[in-house]
Design a protein around this motif. Structure first.
Motif, mmCIF file in Angstrom:
data_model
loop_
_atom_site.group_PDB
_atom_site.id
_atom_site.type_symbol
_atom_site.label_atom_id
_atom_site.label_comp_id
_atom_site.label_asym_id
_atom_site.label_seq_id
_atom_site.Cartn_x
_atom_site.Cartn_y
_atom_site.Cartn_z
ATOM 1 N N ALA A 1 -39.040 78.220 -39.995
ATOM 2 C CA ALA A 1 -40.236 77.508 -40.453
ATOM 3 C C ALA A 1 -40.303 76.082 -39.927
ATOM 4 C CB ALA A 1 -40.288 77.507 -41.985
ATOM 5 N N ILE A 2 -39.148 75.405 -39.851
ATOM 6 C CA ILE A 2 -39.124 73.987 -39.473
ATOM 7 C C ILE A 2 -38.095 73.779 -38.366
ATOM 8 C CG2 ILE A 2 -38.705 71.639 -40.274
ATOM 9 C CD1 ILE A 2 -39.455 72.518 -43.059
ATOM 10 N N GLN A 3 -38.510 73.088 -37.316
ATOM 11 C CA GLN A 3 -37.604 72.674 -36.261
ATOM 12 C C GLN A 3 -37.884 71.199 -35.978
ATOM 13 O OE1 GLN A 3 -37.356 75.242 -32.834
ATOM 14 N NE2 GLN A 3 -38.096 77.018 -33.981
ATOM 15 N N GLN A 4 -36.990 70.345 -36.441
ATOM 16 C CA GLN A 4 -37.232 68.917 -36.296
ATOM 17 C C GLN A 4 -35.934 68.138 -36.388
ATOM 18 O OE1 GLN A 4 -39.860 68.249 -39.616
ATOM 19 N NE2 GLN A 4 -38.193 67.743 -41.004
ATOM 20 N N ILE A 5 -36.012 66.877 -35.984
ATOM 21 C CA ILE A 5 -34.890 65.956 -36.126
ATOM 22 C C ILE A 5 -35.258 64.936 -37.194
ATOM 23 C CG2 ILE A 5 -33.399 64.286 -34.983
ATOM 24 C CD1 ILE A 5 -34.114 65.597 -32.343
ATOM 25 N N GLN A 6 -34.486 64.920 -38.260
ATOM 26 C CA GLN A 6 -34.692 63.936 -39.326
ATOM 27 C C GLN A 6 -33.681 62.813 -39.153
ATOM 28 O OE1 GLN A 6 -35.279 65.191 -43.512
ATOM 29 N NE2 GLN A 6 -33.566 63.824 -43.997
ATOM 30 N N ILE A 7 -34.169 61.565 -39.184
ATOM 31 C CA ILE A 7 -33.300 60.403 -39.020
ATOM 32 C C ILE A 7 -33.255 59.653 -40.346
ATOM 33 C CG2 ILE A 7 -32.800 58.349 -37.664
ATOM 34 C CD1 ILE A 7 -34.717 59.438 -35.534
ATOM 35 N N ASP A 8 -32.082 59.612 -40.962
ATOM 36 C CA ASP A 8 -31.895 58.873 -42.210
ATOM 37 C C ASP A 8 -31.430 57.458 -41.892
ATOM 38 O OD1 ASP A 8 -32.587 61.016 -43.866
ATOM 39 O OD2 ASP A 8 -30.561 61.826 -43.802
ATOM 40 N N LEU A 9 -32.175 56.474 -42.375
ATOM 41 C CA LEU A 9 -31.863 55.069 -42.143
ATOM 42 C C LEU A 9 -31.406 54.424 -43.441
ATOM 43 C CD1 LEU A 9 -34.967 54.014 -39.995
ATOM 44 C CD2 LEU A 9 -32.808 54.979 -39.210
ATOM 45 N N ASP A 10 -30.345 53.640 -43.374
ATOM 46 C CA ASP A 10 -29.870 52.861 -44.510
ATOM 47 C C ASP A 10 -29.557 51.454 -44.023
ATOM 48 O OD1 ASP A 10 -29.263 54.768 -47.003
ATOM 49 O OD2 ASP A 10 -28.757 55.865 -45.165
ATOM 50 N N PHE A 11 -30.108 50.471 -44.720
ATOM 51 C CA PHE A 11 -29.784 49.089 -44.360
ATOM 52 C C PHE A 11 -29.789 48.215 -45.601
ATOM 53 C CE2 PHE A 11 -34.368 49.502 -43.694
ATOM 54 C CZ PHE A 11 -34.889 48.391 -44.343
ATOM 55 N N GLY A 56 -23.169 66.474 -29.211
ATOM 56 C CA GLY A 56 -23.323 65.442 -30.224
ATOM 57 C C GLY A 56 -24.656 64.724 -30.104
ATOM 58 N N ILE A 57 -25.039 64.089 -31.183
ATOM 59 C CA ILE A 57 -26.280 63.332 -31.214
ATOM 60 C C ILE A 57 -26.005 62.030 -31.961
ATOM 61 C CG2 ILE A 57 -27.041 64.623 -33.260
ATOM 62 C CD1 ILE A 57 -29.921 64.125 -32.376
ATOM 63 N N ASP A 58 -26.549 60.942 -31.443
ATOM 64 C CA ASP A 58 -26.331 59.628 -32.030
ATOM 65 C C ASP A 58 -27.649 58.870 -32.020
ATOM 66 O OD1 ASP A 58 -25.055 57.550 -33.202
ATOM 67 O OD2 ASP A 58 -23.840 56.984 -31.471
ATOM 68 N N ASP A 69 -28.467 58.030 -39.262
ATOM 69 C CA ASP A 69 -27.782 59.321 -39.234
ATOM 70 C C ASP A 69 -28.798 60.406 -38.885
ATOM 71 O OD1 ASP A 69 -25.958 61.356 -39.502
ATOM 72 O OD2 ASP A 69 -26.159 61.476 -41.680
ATOM 73 N N PRO A 70 -28.795 60.898 -37.645
ATOM 74 C CA PRO A 70 -29.743 61.959 -37.267
ATOM 75 C C PRO A 70 -29.259 63.330 -37.730
ATOM 76 C CG PRO A 70 -28.459 61.296 -35.365
ATOM 77 C CD PRO A 70 -28.001 60.428 -36.504
ATOM 78 N N VAL A 71 -30.188 64.137 -38.223
ATOM 79 C CA VAL A 71 -29.881 65.481 -38.692
ATOM 80 C C VAL A 71 -30.860 66.449 -38.047
ATOM 81 C CG1 VAL A 71 -29.690 67.002 -40.690
ATOM 82 C CG2 VAL A 71 -29.023 64.607 -40.898
ATOM 83 N N VAL A 72 -30.341 67.510 -37.423
ATOM 84 C CA VAL A 72 -31.180 68.536 -36.796
ATOM 85 C C VAL A 72 -31.470 69.620 -37.819
ATOM 86 C CG1 VAL A 72 -31.393 70.197 -34.931
ATOM 87 C CG2 VAL A 72 -30.169 68.047 -34.555
ATOM 88 N N ILE A 73 -32.741 69.834 -38.112
ATOM 89 C CA ILE A 73 -33.177 70.879 -39.034
ATOM 90 C C ILE A 73 -33.758 72.009 -38.189
ATOM 91 C CG2 ILE A 73 -34.704 71.454 -40.954
ATOM 92 C CD1 ILE A 73 -34.627 68.507 -41.744
ATOM 93 N N CYS A 74 -33.099 73.147 -38.217
ATOM 94 C CA CYS A 74 -33.458 74.236 -37.311
ATOM 95 C C CYS A 74 -33.489 75.553 -38.072
ATOM 96 C CB CYS A 74 -32.445 74.298 -36.166
ATOM 97 S SG CYS A 74 -32.827 75.509 -34.914
ATOM 98 N N ASP A 75 -34.693 76.033 -38.387
ATOM 99 C CA ASP A 75 -34.851 77.362 -38.953
ATOM 100 C C ASP A 75 -36.192 77.919 -38.467
ATOM 101 O OD1 ASP A 75 -36.886 76.295 -40.579
ATOM 102 O OD2 ASP A 75 -35.467 75.846 -42.187
ATOM 103 N N LEU A 128 -32.721 57.901 -30.077
ATOM 104 C CA LEU A 128 -31.689 58.927 -30.161
ATOM 105 C C LEU A 128 -31.008 59.111 -28.810
ATOM 106 C CD1 LEU A 128 -33.649 61.648 -32.148
ATOM 107 C CD2 LEU A 128 -31.862 60.173 -33.057
ATOM 108 N N GLU A 129 -29.731 59.432 -28.845
ATOM 109 C CA GLU A 129 -28.975 59.779 -27.650
ATOM 110 C C GLU A 129 -28.240 61.089 -27.892
ATOM 111 O OE1 GLU A 129 -27.857 55.730 -25.195
ATOM 112 O OE2 GLU A 129 -26.365 56.617 -26.545
ATOM 113 N N ILE A 130 -28.355 62.021 -26.934
ATOM 114 C CA ILE A 130 -27.701 63.313 -27.047
ATOM 115 C C ILE A 130 -26.853 63.532 -25.803
ATOM 116 C CG2 ILE A 130 -28.041 65.789 -27.385
ATOM 117 C CD1 ILE A 130 -31.100 64.451 -28.024
ATOM 118 N N GLU A 131 -25.581 63.904 -25.985
ATOM 119 C CA GLU A 131 -24.671 64.119 -24.864
ATOM 120 C C GLU A 131 -24.062 65.503 -24.963
ATOM 121 O OE1 GLU A 131 -20.767 62.038 -22.739
ATOM 122 O OE2 GLU A 131 -21.710 61.149 -24.508
ATOM 123 N N ASP A 132 -24.051 66.228 -23.826
ATOM 124 C CA ASP A 132 -23.448 67.553 -23.830
ATOM 125 C C ASP A 132 -22.010 67.470 -23.325
ATOM 126 O OD1 ASP A 132 -23.608 67.235 -21.127
ATOM 127 O OD2 ASP A 132 -25.215 68.677 -20.820
#
Length: 222
Positions: free
Chosen positions: A164-174, A58-60, A156-162, A113-117
């Protein structure tokens, strides 16, 4: 009939209030493990993100300061920069013309970001900065103060993995609440204030032990 009198009180008055939903997308690449005190942190290359997340459960993410320590919405609100600009004439739907002030609110903060295995090992990212400037039109006459507040926040973090692109996109709403306020004096009719009767607390213990009066009376007669 109770007598009434006119009283003058000082109260804060809200002249205008805007509630705006703000959405941002930021990119976070750099990940580091939580090391013991004194150890150096290391970065994970962008090309290794997919391999890294292949073994993670998971990722938070959370709102933080520049050191990665969590902060509250009140602390973020205190860091908002307000700038007042020129006044413009605006025509309302009913045809009335009003003068509103251009106001800009700059919100700046950090996301960590926090990632736990599945073994409970935790990785945390270097704090990722974000900033946005929101422009508003407010009824803010001379003497008013502009008060910004972040009333809610989520990320809300989203992992984009293909390939062409390997990145973590973080969507912020406030939610950004901005009010123009001033302290004013108002006069109103009110009842005169009179003292009330004192309320005695209920005793926790009895003042005396119940006695058998008939037996005591009989003993005294002997």
């Amino acid at each position: 009939m109770e007598e009434k009198e006119n009283v003058c009180i000082r109260v804060p008055k809200i002249y205008d209030w805007i509630n705006r939903h703000v959405h941002l997308s930021i990119i976070g690449f750099s990940l580091c493990e939580n090391p013991p005190a004194g150890d150096d942190q290391y970065n994970v290359a962008i090309g290794d993100l997919c391999e890294l997340f292949h073994h993670r459960e998971g990722i938070d993410c959370f709102l933080s300061d520049s050191y990665g320590e969590p902060i509250s919405l009140e602390e973020l609100s205190d860091m908002i920069t307000i700038r007042r600009h020129s006044t413009v004439a605006v025509t309302l739907p009913n045809g009335e013309t009003v003068h509103l002030e251009k106001v800009s609110a700059t919100v700046t903060g950090f996301i960590t970001l926090e990632i736990e295995d599945d073994c409970g090992c935790v990785l945390s990212s270097n704090p990722t900065p974000f900033t946005t400037t929101q422009r508003l039109l407010l009824c803010a006459p001379h003497g008013t103060r502009i008060i910004p507040v972040i009333s809610s926040f989520q990320c809300d973090p989203v992992v984009i993995c293909d390939h062409a692109i390997q990145q973590i996109q973080i969507d912020l709403d406030f939610c950004l609440d901005v009010t123009s306020e001033a302290t004013v004096r108002i006069e109103l009719e009110a009842n005169e204030c009179a003292p009330r009767k004192d309320t005695k607390p209920v005793p926790l213990c009895k003042e005396y032990i119940p006695q058998c009066s008939c037996l005591l009376l009989h003993e005294n007669t002997n």
